[in-house]
Design an enzyme around this catalytic site. Sequence first.
Site, PDB file in Angstrom:
ATOM      1  N   HIS A 445       0.832  -1.198   0.000  1.00  0.00           N
ATOM      2  CA  HIS A 445       0.000   0.000   0.000  1.00  0.00           C
ATOM      3  C   HIS A 445       0.871   1.254   0.000  1.00  0.00           C
ATOM      4  O   HIS A 445       0.679   2.184   0.778  1.00  0.00           O
ATOM      5  CB  HIS A 445      -0.935  -0.028   1.220  1.00  0.00           C
ATOM      6  CG  HIS A 445      -1.859  -1.209   1.205  1.00  0.00           C
ATOM      7  ND1 HIS A 445      -2.333  -1.812   2.335  1.00  0.00           N
ATOM      8  CD2 HIS A 445      -2.373  -1.899   0.161  1.00  0.00           C
ATOM      9  CE1 HIS A 445      -3.107  -2.830   1.998  1.00  0.00           C
ATOM     10  NE2 HIS A 445      -3.152  -2.900   0.683  1.00  0.00           N
TER      11      HIS A 445
HETATM   12  C1  LIG Z   1      -0.259  -7.345  -4.494  1.00  0.00           C
HETATM   13  C2  LIG Z   1      -1.122  -6.167  -4.117  1.00  0.00           C
HETATM   14  C3  LIG Z   1      -2.259  -6.379  -3.332  1.00  0.00           C
HETATM   15  C4  LIG Z   1      -3.064  -5.311  -2.974  1.00  0.00           C
HETATM   16  N1  LIG Z   1      -4.235  -5.554  -2.310  1.00  0.00           N
HETATM   17  C5  LIG Z   1      -5.107  -4.550  -2.119  1.00  0.00           C
HETATM   18  C6  LIG Z   1      -6.406  -4.804  -1.608  1.00  0.00           C
HETATM   19  O1  LIG Z   1      -6.790  -5.949  -1.333  1.00  0.00           O
HETATM   20  N2  LIG Z   1      -7.238  -3.743  -1.439  1.00  0.00           N
HETATM   21  C7  LIG Z   1      -6.862  -2.482  -1.730  1.00  0.00           C
HETATM   22  O2  LIG Z   1      -7.645  -1.560  -1.499  1.00  0.00           O
HETATM   23  N3  LIG Z   1      -5.637  -2.204  -2.208  1.00  0.00           N
HETATM   24  C8  LIG Z   1      -4.773  -3.214  -2.455  1.00  0.00           C
HETATM   25  N4  LIG Z   1      -3.568  -2.954  -3.018  1.00  0.00           N
HETATM   26  C9  LIG Z   1      -3.177  -1.556  -3.275  1.00  0.00           C
HETATM   27  C10 LIG Z   1      -3.908  -0.890  -4.434  1.00  0.00           C
HETATM   28  O3  LIG Z   1      -4.169  -1.824  -5.459  1.00  0.00           O
HETATM   29  C11 LIG Z   1      -3.060   0.291  -4.941  1.00  0.00           C
HETATM   30  O4  LIG Z   1      -2.820   1.189  -3.876  1.00  0.00           O
HETATM   31  C12 LIG Z   1      -3.732   1.074  -6.057  1.00  0.00           C
HETATM   32  O5  LIG Z   1      -4.236   0.199  -7.046  1.00  0.00           O
HETATM   33  C13 LIG Z   1      -2.743   2.063  -6.655  1.00  0.00           C
HETATM   34  O6  LIG Z   1      -3.357   2.779  -7.691  1.00  0.00           O
HETATM   35  P1  LIG Z   1      -2.558   3.859  -8.544  1.00  0.00           P
HETATM   36  O7  LIG Z   1      -3.547   4.497  -9.460  1.00  0.00           O
HETATM   37  O8  LIG Z   1      -1.780   4.742  -7.661  1.00  0.00           O
HETATM   38  O9  LIG Z   1      -1.484   3.018  -9.367  1.00  0.00           O
HETATM   39  P2  LIG Z   1      -1.671   1.788 -10.364  1.00  0.00           P
HETATM   40  O10 LIG Z   1      -3.034   1.224 -10.282  1.00  0.00           O
HETATM   41  O11 LIG Z   1      -0.543   0.876 -10.114  1.00  0.00           O
HETATM   42  O12 LIG Z   1      -1.560   2.449 -11.807  1.00  0.00           O
HETATM   43  C14 LIG Z   1      -0.386   2.994 -12.343  1.00  0.00           C
HETATM   44  C15 LIG Z   1      -0.413   2.734 -13.835  1.00  0.00           C
HETATM   45  O13 LIG Z   1       0.576   3.533 -14.467  1.00  0.00           O
HETATM   46  C16 LIG Z   1       1.287   2.745 -15.405  1.00  0.00           C
HETATM   47  N5  LIG Z   1       2.609   3.350 -15.558  1.00  0.00           N
HETATM   48  C17 LIG Z   1       3.567   3.493 -14.613  1.00  0.00           C
HETATM   49  N6  LIG Z   1       4.646   4.116 -15.130  1.00  0.00           N
HETATM   50  C18 LIG Z   1       4.354   4.372 -16.426  1.00  0.00           C
HETATM   51  C19 LIG Z   1       5.069   4.980 -17.492  1.00  0.00           C
HETATM   52  N7  LIG Z   1       6.300   5.473 -17.330  1.00  0.00           N
HETATM   53  N8  LIG Z   1       4.467   5.070 -18.716  1.00  0.00           N
HETATM   54  C20 LIG Z   1       3.216   4.610 -18.905  1.00  0.00           C
HETATM   55  N9  LIG Z   1       2.498   4.002 -17.936  1.00  0.00           N
HETATM   56  C21 LIG Z   1       3.063   3.891 -16.710  1.00  0.00           C
HETATM   57  C22 LIG Z   1       1.297   1.359 -14.765  1.00  0.00           C
HETATM   58  O14 LIG Z   1       1.590   0.343 -15.689  1.00  0.00           O
HETATM   59  C23 LIG Z   1      -0.110   1.279 -14.181  1.00  0.00           C
HETATM   60  O15 LIG Z   1      -1.041   0.803 -15.115  1.00  0.00           O
HETATM   61  C24 LIG Z   1      -2.725  -3.993  -3.384  1.00  0.00           C
HETATM   62  C25 LIG Z   1      -1.596  -3.781  -4.178  1.00  0.00           C
HETATM   63  C26 LIG Z   1      -0.804  -4.852  -4.564  1.00  0.00           C
HETATM   64  C27 LIG Z   1       0.391  -4.600  -5.434  1.00  0.00           C
END
Ligand SMILES: Cc1cc2nc3c(=O)[nH]c(=O)nc-3n(C[C@H](O)[C@H](O)[C@H](O)COP(=O)(O)OP(=O)(O)OC[C@H]3O[C@@H](n4cnc5c(N)ncnc54)[C@H](O)[C@@H]3O)c2cc1C
Length: 507
Positions: A445
Amino acid sequence: MTTTESADVVVVGGGTAGSVVVRRLVDAGHRVAVIEAGPADGRPEIGSPFGAGALFASEVDWALSTVPQSHANDRVLYQPRGKSLGGSTILNGMLYIRGAHSDYDAWAAAGATGWSWREVEPYFRRLENYDGAADPTRGAHGPLRVHRNTDPDPLVTAFVDAAVQAGHRFNDDYNAGDSRGVSYTQATVDDGNRVTAWRAYVSPVADSPLLRVITDALVTKIVIENGRAVGVEYVHDGERHVIRADREVVLSAGTFGTPQLLMLSGVGASADLRQHGIEVVADLPGVGRNLRDHVASPVVWESGRAVPTPRMTGIEAQVIADSGGTGATEPDRQAVFLSFVYSTIAENLPEQGFTALAILLHPHSHGQVRLRSANPGDPLLVDPGILSDPRDIEAIVDHLESLRDIARHPALADWITSEVHPGHDRVSRDALRDYVRASAGSGHHQVGTARIGTDPLAVVDPQLLVHGVTGLRIADASVMPTTPAGNTAAPTLMIGERAADLILGTH
Ligand SMILES: Cc1cc2nc3c(=O)[nH]c(=O)nc-3n(C[C@H](O)[C@H](O)[C@H](O)COP(=O)(O)OP(=O)(O)OC[C@H]3O[C@@H](n4cnc5c(N)ncnc54)[C@H](O)[C@@H]3O)c2cc1C
């Protein structure tokens, strides 16, 4: 280099928050381009609540690693992150929790004006399509299906009953009001399928002529001219392209991707940037600092009885608590019950058993991410500083003992043959401290590397606009000032909803 096209808004990353921003802007009539490093949503395992295991360390996982963690026996910790449309929601645990009201009030008090619980609560309602009983505090018409566990198996029920016997109150809906107590979990599953952010938000408008989706395209830089973000550079099929943004660029690349792109674009601590030969556009020393994460250590039990096949996600009950004794009056502990054996320590694991993860919701330890080099293809140096504050070790030891206490209650008596980890021989506090150093891992997280605020180490202002650069906004988990008291997907989706309103000026 080719300048392919333009859009009103260019969104970097089709992940959790990015999906929300894309949908809301398309609905409002804007031309949106989303550039995603990973492939389109094609792997069949993504649709299954039990498919994540096949996705870890595959082409749809960034599979980052930390640097050796000196307070945790120099272990290198695995940091999975989704790399496909849907981002980390393609492989996360699907547990849906909004967090504690006090989390958001603390953000607002520390400078994130407009992010108090009263102000963010409507966005949680807006995003939810909750299938539990109608309740004015819950959303029933949003894009995201939130499923209430109505069919717990006898083992999950035994864990809940044992927690009640140990003194935790049964909380029927931890997302309505106070989250504390033991509960059956709510999850982002619909009719037995995983719900990803992309599928919930963008799939219904995938054919819109306003939407351009470019996958397998690594964004390498934000194009900043005269202090204004005007587009992004990306590499697709080995070719370098530029796409221009007429209105603004939104970074939704996540807690690791977002600070990396800022730094590659000259936005960060000037000394660090110069060290890599990067021209400084805005000296923002907070970029990449303040890496925060939950920390978790497991209790694993062997069972003499067949463990039922999970009915929903395998994470079907949880306890949220405050440690009280250490002065906490707000939730600072979570225990998630896993209907399977899970441990960072691979030895002596039983064939048949189950786990409870002792999770600290507000660890004192935190760290940072830094560039390894100016090459966008090089992974970041990730240093969460796990257990660097000794108070965290003591708090996990207390938490492990509280889980042992639950396991001693009659409801679980028939299910447990022995405690495998930490193990019956680890009785003293010293032995448990050793166990924590050997077993503690990431809660997955990670937040905070581009946090909201108005102080010198803040990266975005309360409108999520990057300090010192115009036309550049961040919408993802990186803007959270601290970890919320629960898993981070729901707060990240809320951030996406609010970011969309801020972009549209409808806030
Ligand atoms: C194994 C695991 C289990 C989890 N379990 C839970 C759970 O049960 N419940 C919960 O609430 N949360 C959970 N989480 C946490 C939650 O999923 C994340 O906090 C949340 O999804 C993050 O969202 P975000 O939009 O910040 O990033 P992300 O959803 O990771 O999105 C970032 C996106 O940007 C893209 N990207 C990155 N760099 C670049 C670049 N240079 N060029 C183009 N694209 C790029 C990536 O490929 C990705 O698609 C878990 C996370 C993990 C890893």
